[in-house]
Scaffold this active site. Structure first.
Site, PDB file in Angstrom:
ATOM      1  N   SER A  21       0.725  -1.005   0.096  1.00 61.07           N
ATOM      2  CA  SER A  21      -0.352  -0.156  -0.239  1.00 61.07           C
ATOM      3  C   SER A  21       0.805   1.194  -0.150  1.00 61.07           C
ATOM      4  CB  SER A  21      -0.945   0.273   1.105  1.00 61.07           C
ATOM      5  OG  SER A  21      -1.942   1.220   0.926  1.00 61.07           O
ATOM      6  N   ASN A  22       0.582   2.501   0.489  1.00 62.88           N
ATOM      7  CA  ASN A  22       0.783   3.626   0.538  1.00 62.88           C
ATOM      8  C   ASN A  22       0.463   4.451   1.648  1.00 62.88           C
ATOM      9  OD1 ASN A  22      -1.204   5.244  -0.631  1.00 62.88           O
ATOM     10  ND2 ASN A  22      -0.743   3.721  -2.503  1.00 62.88           N
ATOM     11  N   ARG A  23       1.103   5.536   1.391  1.00 58.96           N
ATOM     12  CA  ARG A  23       1.334   6.518   2.830  1.00 58.96           C
ATOM     13  C   ARG A  23      -0.323   7.231   2.730  1.00 58.96           C
ATOM     14  NH1 ARG A  23       6.061   9.637   2.686  1.00 58.96           N
ATOM     15  NH2 ARG A  23       4.776  10.696   4.099  1.00 58.96           N
ATOM     16  N   ALA A  90      -4.878   6.947  -4.272  1.00 63.95           N
ATOM     17  CA  ALA A  90      -4.006   7.227  -4.195  1.00 63.95           C
ATOM     18  C   ALA A  90      -3.293   5.353  -4.214  1.00 63.95           C
ATOM     19  CB  ALA A  90      -2.889   7.609  -3.728  1.00 63.95           C
TER      20      ALA A  90
END
Ligand code: CTP
Length: 210
Positions: A21-23, A90
């Site tokens: 995943s991402n922030r 995102a």
């Protein structure tokens, strides 16, 4: 007007307990949903997993993966096309090619993951989904951010791209504020000062109303 907004990160499973995943916190997308509601519009939100309280939107679709976000978007564009679509999510660009059904055991010294591309939701809106309304995207860049954002705008058939310098730690990802440049399809640039995500959201929704 009817808004359709994507928000938050996606999670791409590796095995039953792990994911890539991402922030992204989802704050920008949720702020846009709230601003559109405040300005009297109807909002549908497609959201990845976030720790935020969902605004009182008309419909909330909670998804986990890029594929699920893509399928939900495709269905909504076919059945209830909005006047304005804003893609803030995102979305993970790659996912594990062979997600495991059992938890991966640490029985080797090293582990190499094979990744494959996920579908591009914003990039499918015109070409695959046949969406005709106003289309707005974000461009998260760490270098050459205006030229990169402008080429994304053209490639994905957007009317407006909001260019975001994600190399700065004081703004953007997971922060309360953002400083962006609005890049319009006619080449015009509108540089905005550093603003809270709420203030920025109101400006973006106002630009959509024009
Ligand atoms: N986006 C999307 N689906 C994807 C990837 C991106 O809908 N699979 C959307 C984002 O919501 C954003 C825009 O496309 O509005 C640009 O996202 P960004 O991460 O900046 O660019 P990418 O298209 O992923 O290209 P690159 O990673 O090469 O910069």
């Amino acid at each position: 007007m009817n808004f359709l907004i994507t928000a938050g990160p996606t999670r791409e499973p590796l095995d039953p307990v792990r994911y890539l995943s991402n922030r992204s916190s989802g704050k920008m997308g949720y702020a846009l949903a709230e601003a559109a509601l405040e300005l009297g519009h109807a909002v549908t939100l497609i959201s990845g997993p976030v720790a935020l309280k969902a605004p009182d939107v008309a419909v909330l679709h909670r998804i986990e993966t890029a594929q699920q976000m893509w399928e939900t978007m495709q269905h909504l564009i076919a059945t209830a096309p909005p006047d304005i679509a804003i893609c803030t999510a995102a979305v993970a660009d790659y996912r594990p090619k062979f997600p495991q059904f059992q938890k991966i055991k640490k029985d080797t010294e090293a582990l190499t993951l094979e990744l494959e591309r996920t579908p591009d939701i914003l990039g499918s809106m015109r070409s695959l989904f046949g969406y005709k309304g106003l289309l707005i995207g974000f461009a998260a860049e760490t270098e050459n951010f205006i030229p990169n954002a402008q080429s994304k705008l053209q490639r994905k058939g957007c009317d407006l791209i909001i260019a975001n310098d994600v190399s700065r730690t004081d703004i953007g990802f997971d922060s309360e504020s953002n400083q962006v440049t609005l890049c319009y399809a006619d080449g015009r640039l509108e540089e905005l000062p550093k603003l809270s995500k709420r203030e920025l959201a109101i400006i973006i929704i106002q630009r959509c109303q024009k």
